[in-house]
Design a protein around this motif. Structure first.
Motif, mmCIF file in Angstrom:
data_model
loop_
_atom_site.group_PDB
_atom_site.id
_atom_site.type_symbol
_atom_site.label_atom_id
_atom_site.label_comp_id
_atom_site.label_asym_id
_atom_site.label_seq_id
_atom_site.Cartn_x
_atom_site.Cartn_y
_atom_site.Cartn_z
ATOM 1 N N ASP A 44 48.909 33.805 37.974
ATOM 2 C CA ASP A 44 47.622 33.544 38.874
ATOM 3 C C ASP A 44 46.671 34.461 38.582
ATOM 4 O OD1 ASP A 44 48.633 31.084 40.088
ATOM 5 O OD2 ASP A 44 49.142 32.091 41.769
ATOM 6 N N ALA A 45 47.337 35.846 38.393
ATOM 7 C CA ALA A 45 46.251 36.736 38.256
ATOM 8 C C ALA A 45 45.742 36.883 36.743
ATOM 9 C CB ALA A 45 47.159 38.212 38.557
ATOM 10 N N ALA A 46 46.282 36.379 35.879
ATOM 11 C CA ALA A 46 45.950 36.181 34.360
ATOM 12 C C ALA A 46 44.870 35.013 34.350
ATOM 13 C CB ALA A 46 47.204 35.676 33.552
ATOM 14 N N ALA B 70 40.679 35.443 33.474
ATOM 15 C CA ALA B 70 39.951 34.456 32.604
ATOM 16 C C ALA B 70 38.635 33.724 33.257
ATOM 17 C CB ALA B 70 41.078 33.214 32.106
ATOM 18 N N LEU B 71 38.911 33.505 34.631
ATOM 19 C CA LEU B 71 37.623 33.080 35.167
ATOM 20 C C LEU B 71 36.582 34.042 35.336
ATOM 21 C CD1 LEU B 71 39.078 30.591 37.825
ATOM 22 C CD2 LEU B 71 38.068 30.082 36.014
ATOM 23 N N LEU B 72 37.135 35.305 35.716
ATOM 24 C CA LEU B 72 35.914 36.559 36.117
ATOM 25 C C LEU B 72 35.492 37.057 34.699
ATOM 26 C CD1 LEU B 72 38.089 38.085 39.042
ATOM 27 C CD2 LEU B 72 36.124 36.625 39.102
ATOM 28 N N GLU C 50 36.267 27.854 40.624
ATOM 29 C CA GLU C 50 35.992 27.906 39.171
ATOM 30 C C GLU C 50 34.559 27.004 39.192
ATOM 31 O OE1 GLU C 50 37.565 25.776 34.984
ATOM 32 O OE2 GLU C 50 38.749 25.568 36.885
ATOM 33 N N ALA C 51 34.351 26.105 40.171
ATOM 34 C CA ALA C 51 32.925 25.344 40.122
ATOM 35 C C ALA C 51 31.929 26.251 40.559
ATOM 36 C CB ALA C 51 32.985 24.453 41.047
ATOM 37 N N ALA C 52 32.180 27.264 41.403
ATOM 38 C CA ALA C 52 31.116 28.302 41.978
ATOM 39 C C ALA C 52 30.858 29.282 40.885
ATOM 40 C CB ALA C 52 31.656 28.825 43.155
ATOM 41 N N LEU C 53 31.737 29.823 40.167
ATOM 42 C CA LEU C 53 31.591 30.810 39.075
ATOM 43 C C LEU C 53 30.712 30.180 38.006
ATOM 44 C CD1 LEU C 53 35.062 32.561 38.980
ATOM 45 C CD2 LEU C 53 32.725 33.545 39.863
ATOM 46 N N ALA C 54 31.102 28.949 37.513
ATOM 47 C CA ALA C 54 30.556 28.240 36.616
ATOM 48 C C ALA C 54 28.884 28.043 36.870
ATOM 49 C CB ALA C 54 31.255 26.936 36.244
ATOM 50 N N CYS C 55 28.440 27.895 37.997
ATOM 51 C CA CYS C 55 27.305 27.693 38.303
ATOM 52 C C CYS C 55 26.309 28.772 38.649
ATOM 53 C CB CYS C 55 27.018 26.390 39.406
ATOM 54 S SG CYS C 55 27.394 26.976 41.112
#
Length: 342
Positions: free
Chosen positions: A264-266, A270-272, A332-337
């Motif tokens: 999960d941390a990996a 990738a998201l951050l 993921e959606a919040a970071l993407a926008c």
């Protein structure tokens, strides 16, 4: 804007009431990423009603301490005491060792969990908040969080042993807070515990049961006894004793949880990564540095995602792990926008 506060106005995560006050229009349910607590908890055992009806029994406490000794690989000659969370041990320690305060400065290797420095200051100690071990060179007593919160900094067992020897030579103490060490047992100083050392272990973070309020101090018998005496009888609730016994003996669950949280941390890294520099962390949280941290905090908060920010460094945010697929999808959606560069 303020934050959840502990003693001395120190910011802590985990208060969704505060999150709702900051972002009243955010969608429910909130996803709390502001703590370093395992979002997938240990499955609670069925508890007999009698545990709620009687005072904790000495045999129940003895069973918990035996389970903790085995889980943490505590040397036979070392003392161990259970407490209602490690926070009370952090606060009590300076109260039971006035000689250490007179022995010289107390150095806290930071930036780290701020309650350590505050606890010593409240008892009149001169506290040096050191960024490196070299800056702690004049201290008789040194406090190290290992792995560190919030950046995951890790000192080796040999470095800690050398530091303990230096503290002992000055009549001081090495305090090692191993709250996040369960998933990196090779980093623990407990199995080779040197003289003049006190180790703290937290149960609730790894096992996802912070509300149980359970922690341990491990060290020389006289110091551990002083902490036990300061807490008085029945310090740990009977249900917490029973839950701790079962969970600490479940090595298979711990291994599975450690592998899953590392994955999960990996995934979180990738998201951050497109949003800034990932400074570090542990399997339960990651630390992001970006000049846009205040804007990102507000952006996520407005979408019902609460992350941890810091009084001392507004360019950093700590992210805990989502606990389910909808939580990951919302993050993921919040970071993407997020409409800013990384």
């Amino acid at each position: 804007m303020g934050e959840t506060t502990g003693t001395g106005g120190i910011w802590h995560g985990g208060d969704l009431g505060r999150a709702r006050a900051l972002f009243p229009a955010a969608p429910e349910p909130w996803i709390d990423l502001s703590t370093g607590i395992n979002p997938i908890p240990y499955p609670l055992p069925a508890l007999p009603l009698s545990l709620w009806q009687r005072l904790p029994a000495a045999d129940d406490e003895a069973a918990l301490l035996a389970a903790a000794r085995n889980a943490y690989r505590v040397p036979a000659e070392a003392g161990i005491v259970a407490a209602p969370g490690t926070q009370i041990l952090i606060d009590l320690l300076p109260r039971v060792v006035p000689d250490l305060i007179r022995a010289g400065p107390v150095a806290v290797l930071g930036p780290t969990y701020a309650e350590h420095a505050l606890a010593w200051r409240k008892m009149g100690a001169t506290v040096v908040e050191a960024d490196t071990l070299a800056q702690a060179a004049d201290a008789a007593t040194v406090v190290v969080v290992n792995p560190n919160n919030p950046d995951g900094r890790l000192l080796s067992v040999s470095e800690l042993a050398a530091l303990a020897a230096r503290c002992a030579a000055r009549g001081g103490l090495l305090v090692v807070d191993e709250a996040f060490c369960d998933f990196t047992p090779e980093a623990s100083l407990v199995p080779a515990l040197p003289p003049a050392t006190l180790a703290l272990r937290s149960f609730g973070k790894t096992y996802g049961l912070a509300g149980v309020r359970l922690g341990f101090a491990i060290g020389e018998a006289n110091l551990v006894s002083a902490l036990r005496d300061a807490m008085g009888p029945w310090a740990v609730a009977g249900p917490a004793l029973a839950i701790g016994v079962q969970a600490l003996a479940d090595a298979a669950w711990l291994a599975q949880a450690g592998a899953a949280r590392a994955a999960d941390a990996a995934r979180l890294d990738a998201l951050l990564a497109p949003r800034g520099e990932i400074i570090g962390g542990t399997a339960l949280f990651r630390l992001l540095a970006t000049p846009e941290a205040p804007a990102l905090f507000a952006h996520l908060g407005g979408r019902g995602l609460y992350v941890r920010r810091f009084q001392a460094d507004p360019t950093r945010l700590r992210f805990g792990l989502p606990g389910d697929a909808p939580g990951w999808a919302r993050l993921e959606a919040a970071l993407a926008c997020f409409p800013h560069g990384g």
